[in-house]
Design a protein around this motif. Structure first.
Motif, mmCIF file in Angstrom:
data_model
loop_
_atom_site.group_PDB
_atom_site.id
_atom_site.type_symbol
_atom_site.label_atom_id
_atom_site.label_comp_id
_atom_site.label_asym_id
_atom_site.label_seq_id
_atom_site.Cartn_x
_atom_site.Cartn_y
_atom_site.Cartn_z
ATOM 1 N N TRP A 1 0.845 -1.207 0.000
ATOM 2 C CA TRP A 1 0.000 0.000 0.000
ATOM 3 C C TRP A 1 0.877 1.253 0.000
ATOM 4 O O TRP A 1 0.572 2.227 -0.697
ATOM 5 C CB TRP A 1 -0.931 -0.013 1.211
ATOM 6 N N SER B 1 2.194 1.693 -3.413
ATOM 7 C CA SER B 1 1.134 2.210 -4.295
ATOM 8 C C SER B 1 0.951 3.705 -4.088
ATOM 9 O O SER B 1 0.742 4.456 -5.046
ATOM 10 C CB SER B 1 -0.177 1.491 -4.021
ATOM 11 N N LEU C 1 -5.100 -0.949 -4.861
ATOM 12 C CA LEU C 1 -5.412 -1.545 -3.557
ATOM 13 C C LEU C 1 -6.083 -2.896 -3.739
ATOM 14 O O LEU C 1 -5.739 -3.879 -3.092
ATOM 15 C CB LEU C 1 -6.325 -0.618 -2.773
ATOM 16 N N SER D 1 -3.567 -5.454 -4.935
ATOM 17 C CA SER D 1 -2.554 -5.861 -3.963
ATOM 18 C C SER D 1 -3.070 -6.958 -3.043
ATOM 19 O O SER D 1 -2.280 -7.685 -2.452
ATOM 20 C CB SER D 1 -2.095 -4.665 -3.141
#
Lengths: 146, 123, 97
Positions: free
Chosen positions: B13, B16, C17, C20
């Motif tokens: 995260w 990202s 998200l 992932s």
């Protein structure tokens, strides 16, 4: 930056440091078989030492270490060492970059591969160092600064 | 299970988020130099992602240790992403140099690096 | 325009998200790229590299062996890319305007 604005502490410190950075870069290149390191990292470190001299003592005096006109030819020489090793093994009967066809006597197959990797690393480090310095020189030339 | 999922994935995260920061710089900033900085942040996040994928619990760096031997791959982290990113870092430095050269060339011709002004002057 | 790009960014972040959650956890030794066999049943390269690197090239550093020996052609390509970047800088900037 004009030469009158140069700081003597900067000049002395970078002149003292540059040989040691270059020595460590050579260690990184030639010890790359046994520890972290290799041609890309060592070439970047060599370029860093030369760029440090370019920034601190100025273009004219750092040209004694590495001339502005050398950048592109030395980079081409590095790529030529790489491709030449591959072509040599090709001419001696192997396939491209098949190192155990290299003409080095008294070495086992694995050691010939080790020697071939060393040749490749030297070529890569020359190419990376010269190209990074050449890009800096070209940009300085392009903006008309020192 | 829930806490384990968060502990195993929070790194992705954060990476990202870094990728989105780079993308925001490339999309929303008007100055071309800032766009180039955004592109570099983007590249860094990709490199971090590959390095994160390579890691393995209870494993060491991919240099063969005589005490561990080379028979069991579980002792060493994955060497392939490290190799790929090693070359990618140097190539990204070189391509950033090309980007700056193009910016200098643009500035010489149009005397601006602002996107809107540039589009106006190009007409 | 700014709002559209921000909206696209938020949507892309949500997609990242979501994606992932399908990845193996960080450091999971059972991840697909760490196994002996891929989910499709073919041998995975990393395990082969770790087993054979030192015997093939007499060098303990697996990354160096993969870089210069197993993937030597790829590294040649990268070197050519770096050299081309240097040449492009030369052609763009040193040419008299």
């Amino acid at each position: 930056m004009t030469s009158s604005s140069r700081n003597p502490i900067l000049i002395t410190a970078s002149r003292l440091l540059a040989p040691f950075i270059q020595l460590f870069a050579l260690y990184v290149i030639f010890h790359g078989h046994f520890g972290p390191g290799g041609g890309f990292q060592g070439g970047a470190m060599l370029a860093a030492s030369i760029l440090m001299l370019r920034l601190s003592v100025g273009a004219e005096r750092s040209e004694l270490k590495f001339r502005k006109s050398w950048g592109t030819p030395v980079g081409a020489l590095g790529a030529l060492i790489f491709a030449g090793t591959g072509l040599l093994t090709l001419l001696l009967g192997g396939r491209f970059l098949e190192y155990h066809f290299l003409p080095l006597p008294d070495l086992s197959r694995a050691e010939l591969h080790s020697a071939g990797i060393l040749l490749i690393e030297v070529g890569v480090s020359l190419a990376v160092m010269a190209v990074l310095v050449a890009i800096y020189d070209d940009i300085m030339e392009g903006t008309g600064g020192d | 299970m829930e806490i384990e999922f968060i502990a195993g994935h929070n790194l992705y995260w954060i990476i990202s988020l870094l990728l989105l920061v780079g993308l925001y710089g490339m999309l929303a900033k008007r100055n071309l130099v800032k766009k180039l900085v955004g592109m570099n942040i983007f590249q860094t996040s990709i490199i971090l992602f590959y390095i994160a994928i390579a890691s393995k619990r209870n494993a060491t760096v991919p240099v063969i240790d005589a005490a561990l031997g080379s028979a069991d791959p579980a002792h060493y982290i994955n060497p392939l992403p490290h190799t790929l990113m090693l070359t990618a870092i140097v190539v990204s430095v070189a391509t950033t140099g090309v980007g700056f050269a193009l910016l200098i060339s643009i500035f010489r011709r149009y005397r601006t690096l602002d996107e809107e002004t540039l589009l106006k002057r190009m007409r | 325009m700014r709002k559209i790009s921000l909206l696209a960014l938020v949507l892309f972040g949500a997609l990242l998200l979501y994606a992932s959650s399908g990845l193996p956890g960080h450091g999971d030794p059972e991840g697909p790229s760490h196994r002996e066999r891929s989910p499709a049943g073919s041998p995975v390269a990393a395990a082969h590299y770790i087993r054979h690197a030192e015997g093939d090239a007499a060098s303990p550093n697996i990354v160096t062996v993969v870089l210069a020996d197993y993937r030597g052609f790829d590294t040649l390509g990268e070197t050519i890319v770096v050299l081309t970047a240097g040449l492009v800088c030369y052609l763009i900037l040193r040419r008299s305007p």
